[in-house]
Design an enzyme around this catalytic site. Structure first.
Site, PDB file in Angstrom:
ATOM      1  N   ARG B   5       9.021   2.982   9.988  1.00  0.00           N
ATOM      2  CA  ARG B   5       7.020   3.962   9.282  1.00  0.00           C
ATOM      3  C   ARG B   5       7.031   5.448   9.398  1.00  0.00           C
ATOM      4  NH1 ARG B   5       2.750   0.428   8.876  1.00  0.00           N
ATOM      5  NH2 ARG B   5       3.996  -0.910  11.012  1.00  0.00           N
ATOM      6  N   SER B  32      -1.338   2.569   7.031  1.00  0.00           N
ATOM      7  CA  SER B  32      -0.073   1.338   7.240  1.00  0.00           C
ATOM      8  C   SER B  32       1.046   1.534   6.979  1.00  0.00           C
ATOM      9  CB  SER B  32      -0.645   0.427   5.715  1.00  0.00           C
ATOM     10  OG  SER B  32      -1.983  -0.950   6.426  1.00  0.00           O
ATOM     11  N   GLU B  53      -2.685   0.990  -7.971  1.00  0.00           N
ATOM     12  CA  GLU B  53      -0.807   1.548  -8.380  1.00  0.00           C
ATOM     13  C   GLU B  53      -1.226   2.140  -9.592  1.00  0.00           C
ATOM     14  OE1 GLU B  53      -2.692  -1.791  -7.232  1.00  0.00           O
ATOM     15  OE2 GLU B  53      -2.934  -0.793  -4.566  1.00  0.00           O
ATOM     16  N   PHE B  78       2.998  -3.781  -4.246  1.00  0.00           N
ATOM     17  CA  PHE B  78       1.881  -3.218  -5.240  1.00  0.00           C
ATOM     18  C   PHE B  78       3.008  -2.327  -6.074  1.00  0.00           C
ATOM     19  CE2 PHE B  78      -0.721  -4.716  -1.427  1.00  0.00           C
ATOM     20  CZ  PHE B  78      -0.339  -6.040  -1.678  1.00  0.00           C
ATOM     21  N   HIS B 104       6.384  -2.825   4.183  1.00  0.00           N
ATOM     22  CA  HIS B 104       6.310  -3.627   4.034  1.00  0.00           C
ATOM     23  C   HIS B 104       7.066  -5.141   3.510  1.00  0.00           C
ATOM     24  CE1 HIS B 104       2.570  -2.000   6.313  1.00  0.00           C
ATOM     25  NE2 HIS B 104       2.525  -3.128   6.952  1.00  0.00           N
TER      26      HIS B 104
END
Lengths: 273, 310
Positions: B5, B32, B53, B78, B104
């Site tokens: 990330r 995040s 989303e 998501f 994630h």
């Protein structure tokens, strides 16, 4: 010819073509196509800066048919406006044809998104309107929704974001015909108080008679209130123009048309034909 | 240790300074997904969409239709599931130039639990026509994946682990869409990894060599779709045995993709190592969960040795 008569004549031709194409293909969505006729006529023949010779024109106004199942009605308008040929319209829902029951922007010049699954179009309109803001372009983005499809939560996500980003270049139009596939909207999943819902989402809301072409043109002509997306709530009649289809959810889809072809044609026939 | 990330955040910001078509959309998770660096540098090209989303993906479609290159950031679960239909119908069907960069993935959300895990997304995404699916395994591979994704005009799903990971890929390794990276050549068995399981594959390969004198070939498949059928076929024809290693359900992911190749060429034996089609039934850090799912170097080595006996 007076402007009103010019537009009125187009709506008559459109209704005739909708029924003719429906009879010819045996399938389609006449109810929501007939209820949108005045809205689409005003947009494509009066309001939008568009050119059938150059459908991708950079500064054109954008149009998204979020109620993608209104493809039958939209196809006839695109045909009348010169975006689709007679041959293309005649291929509606036929094997190997170019037009399905739902809108495909790659096969339908003059349309700015492929749609069909309900509740998607307004988000795409927000994206297009945001891009116009980034690029400092002045065109408008029009999104036509069915009332039933606003039962989808994604519509309200999009409504929230349009107001948040002050998209005064975005115009939402709801074809409020009050009937969806299995019955009346208020029985299936009530939408009222509908005007208040859009107002609460911080849209500039105008409520009109969606079959009065003057009212439709007038509402669409007015600029958005500064910093606000505009919502034109068009009260309409599902199946408008064919008496036995009006307000009857049985005519959301048109599977029964073969049986009623003669009667339907009788109601929309043109004096010239 | 590196972090994919972090690599994304810094590299997308670098790319953003030379390509003003790039816009970023995020759903209240910028800290995040580590896209906040881009936001700080290009506030006019960063759009906070909130926790919505489906709308975010639809807006990305609209922006792409106007010529922008939208990067959509959220968690894998998501985008691949909550917004799946928008991804399929609004992005993939019209073949729009939208990059979905999700974090994630796998079990890397750890103790956040199965609602935040994503063990199905590769299977979902690779079955969607027009979609390119990429799973980089470390910082350098992420950098190259990102550059490759911008070089193509079309939808790309980029799957990132949230965990820290060792950096294995170097600038000498070249990532290409549709190509395997041959990290090591060998003759007795083929180990195929995707994402951060690249590290476990290399460690297993080291141990096979040092402890057992077994020569293994290691292929890192960051490009899940398009898939490098030739490299897999070539390798299995030489070694005869192939092991897939992934932080994903063994159904639908890398294991399935390789199995399809093995079945079609009609030679070789395969075992799939991954999550054995269940939601994790315990709570813990990503490291703890990987151990629980037998996705550590030693657990994988045991399975490989057993497979070699067959």
């Amino acid at each position: 010819m007076r402007e009103f008569e010019r537009l009125e004549n187009i709506t008559k031709e459109a209704r005739y073509l909708i029924i003719k194409t429906l009879i010819d293909s045996g399938m389609g969505h006449p109810g929501g196509s007939l209820s949108s006729v005045e809205i689409l006529t005003a947009l494509f023949f009066k309001i939008m800066n568009i050119n059938p010779e150059d459908p991708g024109l950079n500064d054109r106004d954008r149009f998204i048919m979020s109620k993608g199942h209104g493809c039958l009605g939209l196809s006839t308008i695109l045909n009348l406006r010169g975006f689709l040929s007679d041959k293309e319209l005649a291929s509606f829902r036929k094997n190997g044809g170019s037009l399905s029951a739902h809108v495909d922007m790659k096969k339908m010049p003059g349309v700015d998104m492929s749609t069909g699954s309900l509740g998607h179009g307004l988000s795409v309109g927000v994206g297009r309107a945001l891009s116009a803001k980034i690029n400092k372009q002045n065109h408008k983005v029009y999104v036509l929704m069915g009332d039933g499809e606003t039962q989808e939560g994604s519509i309200w996500e999009a409504a929230m974001s349009a107001a948040h980003y002050n998209l005064d270049n975005l115009v939402g139009i709801v074809d409020r015909n009050k009937v969806q596939q299995c019955g009346n909207t208020e029985e299936i999943m009530s939408l009222e108080p509908y005007f208040d819902k859009w107002t609460a989402f911080n849209w500039d809301v105008k409520e009109i008679d969606g079959h009065d072409i003057n009212q439709v043109v007038s509402a669409l002509s007015q600029d958005n209130q500064e910093s606000k997306p505009k919502l034109i709530l068009c009260n309409t009649v599902k199946g408008k123009g064919v008496s036995f289809m009006e307000g009857d959810n049985k005519w959301h889809g048109g599977g029964a048309i073969k049986e009623f072809a003669k009667e339907a044609m009788q109601e929309v026939k043109l004096e010239s034909k | 240790m590196g972090n994919i990330r972090k690599s994304y955040g810094s590299n997308i910001t670098t790319l953003g300074s030379t390509n003003d078509k790039i816009v970023l959309l995020e759903g209240d998770l910028a800290d995040s997904t580590m896209s906040d660096l881009f936001e700080a540098k290009f506030p006019d090209r960063h759009f906070q969409i909130g926790i919505a989303e489906q709308n975010m993906v639809g807006i990305a479609a609209g922006l792409a239709l106007e010529g922008k290159i939208p990067f959509v950031n959220s968690f894998a679960a998501f985008i691949a599931m909550r917004a799946c239909e928008q991804v399929r119908t609004d992005i993939a069907y019209p073949n729009l130039n939208v990059k979905l960069v999700v974090s994630h993935a796998g079990l890397s959300a750890g103790s956040a639990g199965p609602s935040h895990h994503s063990i199905e997304d590769i299977g979902i995404m690779r079955s969607i026509p027009n979609m390119t699916v990429l799973c980089p395994g470390d910082e350098e591979e992420m950098k190259q994946v990102l550059e490759a994704s911008i070089a193509i005009d079309g939808p790309v799903y980029i799957r990132m682990s949230a965990m820290d990971c060792p950096n294995i890929y170097t600038s000498k390794n070249k990532f290409n869409i549709g190509k395997a990276t041959i990290l090591r050549e060998g003759s007795d068995i083929t180990l195929v990894s995707t994402g951060t399981m690249m590290n476990e594959a290399m460690q297993v390969s080291d141990l096979l060599d040092k402890q057992h004198g077994i020569s293994s070939e290691v292929l890192q498949m960051a490009s899940i779709k398009p898939f490098d059928i030739d490299s897999i076929s070539h390798s299995i024809r030489r070694t005869g045995k192939i092991v897939t290693i992934e932080e994903h359900n063994i159904i639908g992911g890398l294991g399935s993709a390789v199995s399809e190749v093995v079945a079609e060429i009609g030679t070789g034996k395969i075992i799939r190592i991954g999550i054995n089609d269940h939601f994790t039934d315990t709570v813990g850090t990503p490291e703890f969960l990987l151990e629980h799912e037998f996705l550590t170097t030693n657990a994988i080595l045991k399975k490989v040795l057993k497979f070699l006996e067959t």
